[in-house]
Design a protein around this motif. Structure first.
Motif, PDB file in Angstrom:
ATOM      1  N   LEU A  76      -4.560   3.046  -5.121  1.00  0.00           N
ATOM      2  CA  LEU A  76      -5.692   3.975  -5.036  1.00  0.00           C
ATOM      3  C   LEU A  76      -6.105   4.225  -3.593  1.00  0.00           C
ATOM      4  CD1 LEU A  76      -8.005   2.475  -7.843  1.00  0.00           C
ATOM      5  CD2 LEU A  76      -6.468   4.436  -8.048  1.00  0.00           C
ATOM      6  N   PHE A  77      -5.646   3.351  -2.668  1.00  0.00           N
ATOM      7  CA  PHE A  77      -6.129   3.367  -1.290  1.00  0.00           C
ATOM      8  C   PHE A  77      -5.174   4.066  -0.329  1.00  0.00           C
ATOM      9  CE2 PHE A  77      -8.604  -0.167  -2.923  1.00  0.00           C
ATOM     10  CZ  PHE A  77      -9.801  -0.063  -2.245  1.00  0.00           C
ATOM     11  N   GLY A  78      -5.761   4.690   0.670  1.00  0.00           N
ATOM     12  CA  GLY A  78      -5.054   5.065   1.874  1.00  0.00           C
ATOM     13  C   GLY A  78      -5.804   4.427   3.019  1.00  0.00           C
ATOM     14  N   VAL A  79      -5.108   3.720   3.903  1.00  0.00           N
ATOM     15  CA  VAL A  79      -5.791   2.954   4.949  1.00  0.00           C
ATOM     16  C   VAL A  79      -5.270   3.361   6.325  1.00  0.00           C
ATOM     17  CG1 VAL A  79      -6.387   0.659   5.812  1.00  0.00           C
ATOM     18  CG2 VAL A  79      -6.030   1.009   3.354  1.00  0.00           C
ATOM     19  N   LEU A  80      -6.190   3.744   7.195  1.00  0.00           N
ATOM     20  CA  LEU A  80      -5.870   3.988   8.600  1.00  0.00           C
ATOM     21  C   LEU A  80      -6.376   2.799   9.395  1.00  0.00           C
ATOM     22  CD1 LEU A  80      -4.988   5.632  11.046  1.00  0.00           C
ATOM     23  CD2 LEU A  80      -7.204   6.799  10.978  1.00  0.00           C
ATOM     24  N   PHE A  81      -5.444   1.944   9.853  1.00  0.00           N
ATOM     25  CA  PHE A  81      -5.826   0.758  10.615  1.00  0.00           C
ATOM     26  C   PHE A  81      -6.170   1.141  12.048  1.00  0.00           C
ATOM     27  CE2 PHE A  81      -3.259  -0.963   7.146  1.00  0.00           C
ATOM     28  CZ  PHE A  81      -4.054  -2.016   6.719  1.00  0.00           C
ATOM     29  N   GLN A  82      -6.908   0.268  12.701  1.00  0.00           N
ATOM     30  CA  GLN A  82      -7.421   0.558  14.044  1.00  0.00           C
ATOM     31  C   GLN A  82      -6.310   0.821  15.040  1.00  0.00           C
ATOM     32  OE1 GLN A  82     -10.142  -1.905  17.228  1.00  0.00           O
ATOM     33  NE2 GLN A  82     -10.825  -1.875  15.098  1.00  0.00           N
ATOM     34  N   ASP A  83      -5.194   0.109  14.923  1.00  0.00           N
ATOM     35  CA  ASP A  83      -4.098   0.277  15.892  1.00  0.00           C
ATOM     36  C   ASP A  83      -2.944   1.088  15.309  1.00  0.00           C
ATOM     37  OD1 ASP A  83      -3.223  -1.531  14.060  1.00  0.00           O
ATOM     38  OD2 ASP A  83      -2.636  -3.089  15.477  1.00  0.00           O
ATOM     39  N   GLY A  84      -3.153   1.718  14.163  1.00  0.00           N
ATOM     40  CA  GLY A  84      -2.090   2.488  13.536  1.00  0.00           C
ATOM     41  C   GLY A  84      -1.234   1.663  12.585  1.00  0.00           C
ATOM     42  N   ALA A  85      -0.892   0.420  13.009  1.00  0.00           N
ATOM     43  CA  ALA A  85      -0.116  -0.527  12.186  1.00  0.00           C
ATOM     44  C   ALA A  85       1.195   0.085  11.680  1.00  0.00           C
ATOM     45  CB  ALA A  85      -0.957  -1.035  11.000  1.00  0.00           C
ATOM     46  N   LEU A  86       1.913   0.757  12.578  1.00  0.00           N
ATOM     47  CA  LEU A  86       3.192   1.347  12.203  1.00  0.00           C
ATOM     48  C   LEU A  86       4.320   0.329  12.360  1.00  0.00           C
ATOM     49  CD1 LEU A  86       2.878   4.787  14.050  1.00  0.00           C
ATOM     50  CD2 LEU A  86       2.342   4.288  11.652  1.00  0.00           C
ATOM     51  N   PHE A  87       5.414   0.526  11.598  1.00  0.00           N
ATOM     52  CA  PHE A  87       6.600  -0.309  11.751  1.00  0.00           C
ATOM     53  C   PHE A  87       7.334   0.139  13.008  1.00  0.00           C
ATOM     54  CE2 PHE A  87       5.948  -0.134   7.090  1.00  0.00           C
ATOM     55  CZ  PHE A  87       5.729  -1.487   6.865  1.00  0.00           C
ATOM     56  N   LYS A 141      -2.024   6.816  16.213  1.00  0.00           N
ATOM     57  CA  LYS A 141      -3.191   6.847  15.311  1.00  0.00           C
ATOM     58  C   LYS A 141      -3.078   8.011  14.331  1.00  0.00           C
ATOM     59  CE  LYS A 141      -6.367   4.642  15.236  1.00  0.00           C
ATOM     60  NZ  LYS A 141      -7.741   4.579  15.659  1.00  0.00           N
ATOM     61  N   ARG A 142      -2.633   9.173  14.825  1.00  0.00           N
ATOM     62  CA  ARG A 142      -2.489  10.328  13.933  1.00  0.00           C
ATOM     63  C   ARG A 142      -1.362  10.126  12.921  1.00  0.00           C
ATOM     64  NH1 ARG A 142      -1.818  15.325  17.530  1.00  0.00           N
ATOM     65  NH2 ARG A 142      -1.596  13.921  19.316  1.00  0.00           N
ATOM     66  N   ALA A 143      -0.290   9.440  13.337  1.00  0.00           N
ATOM     67  CA  ALA A 143       0.788   9.126  12.401  1.00  0.00           C
ATOM     68  C   ALA A 143       0.295   8.167  11.325  1.00  0.00           C
ATOM     69  CB  ALA A 143       1.977   8.523  13.149  1.00  0.00           C
ATOM     70  N   GLY A 144      -0.538   7.218  11.732  1.00  0.00           N
ATOM     71  CA  GLY A 144      -1.126   6.294  10.764  1.00  0.00           C
ATOM     72  C   GLY A 144      -1.997   7.021   9.754  1.00  0.00           C
ATOM     73  N   LEU A 145      -2.703   8.050  10.209  1.00  0.00           N
ATOM     74  CA  LEU A 145      -3.534   8.831   9.292  1.00  0.00           C
ATOM     75  C   LEU A 145      -2.662   9.612   8.312  1.00  0.00           C
ATOM     76  CD1 LEU A 145      -6.273   9.858   8.372  1.00  0.00           C
ATOM     77  CD2 LEU A 145      -6.155  11.623  10.137  1.00  0.00           C
ATOM     78  N   ALA A 146      -1.568  10.190   8.806  1.00  0.00           N
ATOM     79  CA  ALA A 146      -0.648  10.912   7.916  1.00  0.00           C
ATOM     80  C   ALA A 146      -0.111   9.981   6.835  1.00  0.00           C
ATOM     81  CB  ALA A 146       0.495  11.516   8.723  1.00  0.00           C
ATOM     82  N   ARG A 147       0.235   8.750   7.222  1.00  0.00           N
ATOM     83  CA  ARG A 147       0.726   7.783   6.232  1.00  0.00           C
ATOM     84  C   ARG A 147      -0.369   7.423   5.233  1.00  0.00           C
ATOM     85  NH1 ARG A 147       2.563   2.015   8.369  1.00  0.00           N
ATOM     86  NH2 ARG A 147       0.301   1.945   8.698  1.00  0.00           N
ATOM     87  N   ASP A 159     -10.418   2.873   9.990  1.00  0.00           N
ATOM     88  CA  ASP A 159     -10.967   1.934  10.971  1.00  0.00           C
ATOM     89  C   ASP A 159     -10.916   2.587  12.351  1.00  0.00           C
ATOM     90  OD1 ASP A 159     -11.932  -0.233  12.279  1.00  0.00           O
ATOM     91  OD2 ASP A 159     -10.337  -1.616  11.705  1.00  0.00           O
ATOM     92  N   GLU A 160     -12.056   3.074  12.800  1.00  0.00           N
ATOM     93  CA  GLU A 160     -12.206   3.748  14.093  1.00  0.00           C
ATOM     94  C   GLU A 160     -11.157   4.849  14.272  1.00  0.00           C
ATOM     95  OE1 GLU A 160     -13.199   1.555  17.555  1.00  0.00           O
ATOM     96  OE2 GLU A 160     -13.841  -0.210  16.430  1.00  0.00           O
ATOM     97  N   PRO A 161     -11.254   5.910  13.477  1.00  0.00           N
ATOM     98  CA  PRO A 161     -10.246   6.985  13.566  1.00  0.00           C
ATOM     99  C   PRO A 161     -10.235   7.700  14.899  1.00  0.00           C
ATOM    100  CG  PRO A 161     -12.123   7.666  12.215  1.00  0.00           C
ATOM    101  CD  PRO A 161     -12.285   6.198  12.477  1.00  0.00           C
ATOM    102  N   ASP A 162     -11.297   7.551  15.700  1.00  0.00           N
ATOM    103  CA  ASP A 162     -11.366   8.252  16.986  1.00  0.00           C
ATOM    104  C   ASP A 162     -10.818   7.430  18.145  1.00  0.00           C
ATOM    105  OD1 ASP A 162     -13.776   6.665  16.328  1.00  0.00           O
ATOM    106  OD2 ASP A 162     -14.354   7.151  18.397  1.00  0.00           O
TER     107      ASP A 162
END
Length: 410
Positions: A76-87, A141-147, A159-162
């Motif tokens: 149910l969740f989509g999560v944007l972490f503060q540092d993006g948290a990308l692989f 950060k924007r890639a993390g938001l897309a994910r 988490d701090e999207p700006d």
């Protein structure tokens, strides 16, 4: 969330936090650095386990459910972490496609269509083949938001999207969150230090300070609050309860009070926070936000409990928001009319556009049809309204405001 308490060893992070995030609304969580806001988000999705309390999502307490149940709830969740948290070893494309490959049985051509749509949405077209280490922090950060958005989640945590974004990209991301809320009625929680975001984006605002939830409720309540910690945080002033460390030393507080009395500036903004800035509206062509009517009904219920100056500021903000919505509605209708005229002139045989066919047809043309909203399904529990001895008791009149029609008879 009911009675949440979280500690790391002997260090208590926050205690007895109780609040309800209204479904389908945008909320923001404020607080000084180090007050456990990111920890709070991680607790909501079961990455961290609280010592006490419950987190109930869709009727399931995730602090007591099985690993299999938790896996299903997280869809149910989509999560944007503060540092993006990308692989780090995956391209941006594969990072964004990961939730689709993990949780769905879509074919690769379907996945590509969805991923490229989200990449374009966050302004990363052309960068999909790059690795996270090859791009800037703001792009990560924007890639993390897309994910976070790729599964069209019902609940979005940011988490701090700006952080890492310039002011222009921050404005675009904020507008994107409002548009998503309008499109899918998603419940959104934003952790931020950005006061401009806090004043213009959320329907509701909460604040953590000294291990406790100071306040949580409609944005109008917090933005007109007289609580010293709230006023200091909003103005960004060093004079007040918040210090460099969480617990301000008494000697420091006394010295600062003397400086303030002497007219020395604390460095904060002098903006007039008694004026509530109108909330950001969805872009033209987007549906009307269903959250507007639910939120308005709750504010009107509690308005008489607030101080007179807060009541007046809220009335003015409502009038301004109604005016802006009416202008947006008129603009959308004008766009539809222009598009219909252009097509008719181009040889459709004089057939008229229907509202469903016309450009911007997703826009609810009946949003201001005067239908009455009952507000019967709006959650009202756990809203803390400060009591005022001098609160006005007369009926509140708000002019000709007609809440948006949500298409289901309300």
């Amino acid at each position: 969330m009911e009675g949440l308490t979280k500690s790391f060893g002997s260090q208590n992070i926050w205690r007895d936090v109780t609040l309800t995030l209204p479904a389908g609304e945008v909320s923001a969580l404020l607080g000084p650095s180090g007050t456990g806001k990111s920890v709070f988000l991680k607790t909501l999705i079961g990455l961290l386990h609280p010592e006490q309390g419950s987190v109930i999502i869709d009727g399931t307490d995730i602090t007591k459910c099985s690993a299999k149940e938790l896996y299903e709830i997280r869809k149910l969740f989509g999560v944007l972490f503060q540092d993006g948290a990308l692989f780090g070893s995956m391209s941006l494309y594969d990072n964004i496609a990961f939730p689709l490959r993990e949780h769905t049985k879509k074919k690769e051509n379907e996945i590509r269509e969805i991923v490229m749509e989200k990449i374009d949405l966050v302004g990363l077209a052309g960068a999909e083949d790059k690795l996270p280490g090859e791009i800037s922090g703001g792009m990560r950060k924007r890639a993390g938001l897309a994910r976070a958005l790729v599964l069209d989640p019902q609940i979005i945590l940011c988490d701090e999207p700006d952080s890492g974004l310039d002011p222009v990209r921050t404005a675009y991301i904020s507008q994107l969150l409002i548009d998503i809320n309008a499109q899918i009625d998603a419940t959104i929680l934003i952790v931020t230090h950005n006061i401009n975001i806090a004043r213009t984006i959320p329907d509701n605002i909460g604040m953590l300070f000294r291990k406790e939830l100071v306040m949580f409720g409609p944005r109008e309540q917090l933005l007109t609050s007289e609580q010293p910690v709230v006023k200091q945080f909003l103005s960004g002033d060093r004079f007040g309860p918040i210090g460099m460390s969480e617990e301000k030393d008494e000697a420091v507080a006394a010295a600062e009070a003397a400086m303030q009395a002497a007219g020395i500036s604390g460095g904060g903004t002098k903006d007039d926070f008694s004026e509530i800035i109108p909330q950001v509206q969805p872009n033209p062509g987007m549906p009307e936000r269903k959250a507007v009517a639910r939120h308005r009904a709750r504010v009107m219920e509690m308005l008489h409990t607030l101080p007179p100056n807060a009541q007046e500021a809220i009335r003015r903000s409502m009038e301004e928001e109604d005016r802006l919505r009416a202008e947006a509605h008129a603009h959308a209708q004008e766009t539809v009319a222009v598009g219909a005229g252009a097509v008719a002139a181009g040889g459709r045989g004089g057939d008229e556009w229907t509202s469903a066919e016309a450009p911007g047809g997703d826009y609810d043309a009946n949003a201001f049809d005067g239908n009455e909203y009952t507000g019967s399904d709006a959650p009202t529990q756990n809203w803390s309204a400060p009591q005022a001895d001098n609160a006005a008791t007369e009926p509140i009149h708000t002019g000709d405001y007609a809440p948006p029609h949500d298409g289901r008879g309300r």
